[in-house]
Write a protein that holds these residues in place. Structure first.
Motif, PDB file in Angstrom:
ATOM      1  N   UNK A  18       0.835  -1.197   0.000  1.00 23.41           N
ATOM      2  CA  UNK A  18       0.000   0.000   0.000  1.00 23.41           C
ATOM      3  C   UNK A  18       0.872   1.249   0.000  1.00 23.41           C
ATOM      4  N   UNK A  19       1.864   1.260   0.851  1.00 20.32           N
ATOM      5  CA  UNK A  19       2.771   2.412   0.959  1.00 20.32           C
ATOM      6  C   UNK A  19       3.515   2.663  -0.345  1.00 20.32           C
ATOM      7  N   UNK A  20       3.874   1.592  -1.037  1.00 19.06           N
ATOM      8  CA  UNK A  20       4.597   1.706  -2.313  1.00 19.06           C
ATOM      9  C   UNK A  20       3.667   2.020  -3.483  1.00 19.06           C
ATOM     10  N   UNK A  21       2.365   2.061  -3.224  1.00 17.94           N
ATOM     11  CA  UNK A  21       1.406   2.353  -4.282  1.00 17.94           C
ATOM     12  C   UNK A  21       1.166   1.193  -5.225  1.00 17.94           C
ATOM     13  N   UNK A  22       1.515  -0.018  -4.812  1.00 15.32           N
ATOM     14  CA  UNK A  22       1.355  -1.184  -5.677  1.00 15.32           C
ATOM     15  C   UNK A  22      -0.061  -1.746  -5.652  1.00 15.32           C
ATOM     16  N   UNK A  23      -0.788  -1.476  -4.566  1.00  9.05           N
ATOM     17  CA  UNK A  23      -2.158  -1.969  -4.453  1.00  9.05           C
ATOM     18  C   UNK A  23      -3.059  -0.867  -3.906  1.00  9.05           C
ATOM     19  N   UNK A  24      -4.343  -1.021  -4.139  1.00  4.56           N
ATOM     20  CA  UNK A  24      -5.310  -0.089  -3.567  1.00  4.56           C
ATOM     21  C   UNK A  24      -5.473  -0.395  -2.089  1.00  4.56           C
ATOM     22  N   UNK A  25      -6.109   0.521  -1.391  1.00  2.00           N
ATOM     23  CA  UNK A  25      -6.355   0.325   0.032  1.00  2.00           C
ATOM     24  C   UNK A  25      -7.196  -0.930   0.277  1.00  2.00           C
ATOM     25  N   UNK A  26      -8.256  -1.076  -0.502  1.00  2.00           N
ATOM     26  CA  UNK A  26      -9.133  -2.235  -0.297  1.00  2.00           C
ATOM     27  C   UNK A  26      -8.422  -3.546  -0.615  1.00  2.00           C
ATOM     28  N   UNK A  27      -7.575  -3.545  -1.623  1.00  2.00           N
ATOM     29  CA  UNK A  27      -6.802  -4.745  -1.947  1.00  2.00           C
ATOM     30  C   UNK A  27      -5.807  -5.054  -0.827  1.00  2.00           C
ATOM     31  N   UNK A  28      -5.194  -4.036  -0.260  1.00  2.29           N
ATOM     32  CA  UNK A  28      -4.260  -4.236   0.850  1.00  2.29           C
ATOM     33  C   UNK A  28      -4.982  -4.838   2.051  1.00  2.29           C
ATOM     34  N   UNK A  29      -6.185  -4.354   2.331  1.00  5.34           N
ATOM     35  CA  UNK A  29      -6.968  -4.911   3.437  1.00  5.34           C
ATOM     36  C   UNK A  29      -7.274  -6.384   3.175  1.00  5.34           C
ATOM     37  N   UNK A  30      -7.601  -6.690   1.943  1.00  2.69           N
ATOM     38  CA  UNK A  30      -7.873  -8.076   1.561  1.00  2.69           C
ATOM     39  C   UNK A  30      -6.616  -8.942   1.740  1.00  2.69           C
ATOM     40  N   UNK A  31      -5.464  -8.439   1.280  1.00  3.08           N
ATOM     41  CA  UNK A  31      -4.206  -9.179   1.431  1.00  3.08           C
ATOM     42  C   UNK A  31      -3.868  -9.421   2.900  1.00  3.08           C
ATOM     43  N   UNK A  32      -4.206  -8.442   3.737  1.00  2.00           N
ATOM     44  CA  UNK A  32      -3.934  -8.554   5.172  1.00  2.00           C
ATOM     45  C   UNK A  32      -4.968  -9.423   5.876  1.00  2.00           C
ATOM     46  N   UNK A  33      -6.026  -9.813   5.144  1.00  2.00           N
ATOM     47  CA  UNK A  33      -7.116 -10.607   5.706  1.00  2.00           C
ATOM     48  C   UNK A  33      -7.789  -9.862   6.859  1.00  2.00           C
ATOM     49  N   UNK A  34      -8.062  -8.564   6.604  1.00  2.00           N
ATOM     50  CA  UNK A  34      -8.680  -7.705   7.601  1.00  2.00           C
ATOM     51  C   UNK A  34      -9.832  -6.942   6.962  1.00  2.00           C
ATOM     52  N   UNK A  35     -10.760  -6.470   7.797  1.00  2.00           N
ATOM     53  CA  UNK A  35     -11.792  -5.582   7.283  1.00  2.00           C
ATOM     54  C   UNK A  35     -11.120  -4.260   6.910  1.00  2.00           C
ATOM     55  N   UNK A  36     -11.751  -3.495   6.028  1.00  2.00           N
ATOM     56  CA  UNK A  36     -11.158  -2.216   5.635  1.00  2.00           C
ATOM     57  C   UNK A  36     -11.058  -1.284   6.832  1.00  2.00           C
ATOM     58  N   UNK A  37     -11.990  -1.394   7.769  1.00  2.00           N
ATOM     59  CA  UNK A  37     -11.982  -0.514   8.944  1.00  2.00           C
ATOM     60  C   UNK A  37     -10.821  -0.862   9.873  1.00  2.00           C
ATOM     61  N   UNK A  38     -10.601  -2.159  10.109  1.00  2.00           N
ATOM     62  CA  UNK A  38      -9.477  -2.572  10.950  1.00  2.00           C
ATOM     63  C   UNK A  38      -8.147  -2.266  10.268  1.00  2.00           C
ATOM     64  N   UNK A  39      -8.118  -2.454   8.950  1.00  2.00           N
ATOM     65  CA  UNK A  39      -6.882  -2.164   8.225  1.00  2.00           C
ATOM     66  C   UNK A  39      -6.575  -0.673   8.228  1.00  2.00           C
ATOM     67  N   UNK A  40      -7.621   0.158   8.187  1.00  2.00           N
ATOM     68  CA  UNK A  40      -7.414   1.611   8.251  1.00  2.00           C
ATOM     69  C   UNK A  40      -6.745   1.988   9.570  1.00  2.00           C
ATOM     70  N   UNK A  41      -7.184   1.355  10.639  1.00  2.00           N
ATOM     71  CA  UNK A  41      -6.570   1.620  11.941  1.00  2.00           C
ATOM     72  C   UNK A  41      -5.115   1.154  11.954  1.00  2.00           C
TER      73      UNK A  41
END
Length: 96
Positions: A51-74
């Motif tokens: 996500x930081x490198x701009x390789x994936x979108x925020x929602x894709x990063x949350x999916x990769x992390x196996x987290x909800x978008x809200x938990x990943x935002x935190x």
């Protein structure tokens, strides 16, 4: 279920034995637990980096992390990672 076998340094084995005693776990359960926790941490760190490198979108990063978008935002906020990017904003909004 697969089987994994590994040789470890004596110091690591001693530390594992201490963990087994403290957590009151058998060796197989303890190794599975430690491996699972480490892989979860690795997935999250990898998603944050992508996500930081701009390789994936925020929602894709949350999916990769196996987290909800809200938990990943935190999590992203805790790691001081800015995730709003004009290039990916529309994709992120559609995914929500």
């Amino acid at each position: 279920m697969g089987t994994i076998s590994a040789r470890v340094p004596d110091e690591l084995e001693t530390e594992l034995e201490t963990y087994l005693e403290d957590e009151n776990l058998d060796r197989s359960t303890a190794v599975r637990k430690l491996l699972s926790e480490s892989l979860k941490d690795w997935r999250r760190q990898r998603a944050l980096e992508q996500l930081s490198d701009g390789k994936v979108t925020f929602s894709k990063a949350a999916e990769l992390a196996d987290m909800s978008v809200w938990d990943f935002a935190q999590l992203a906020e805790e790691h001081d990672i800015t995730w709003v990017d004009d290039d990916h904003l529309d994709d992120d909004l559609e995914a929500l």
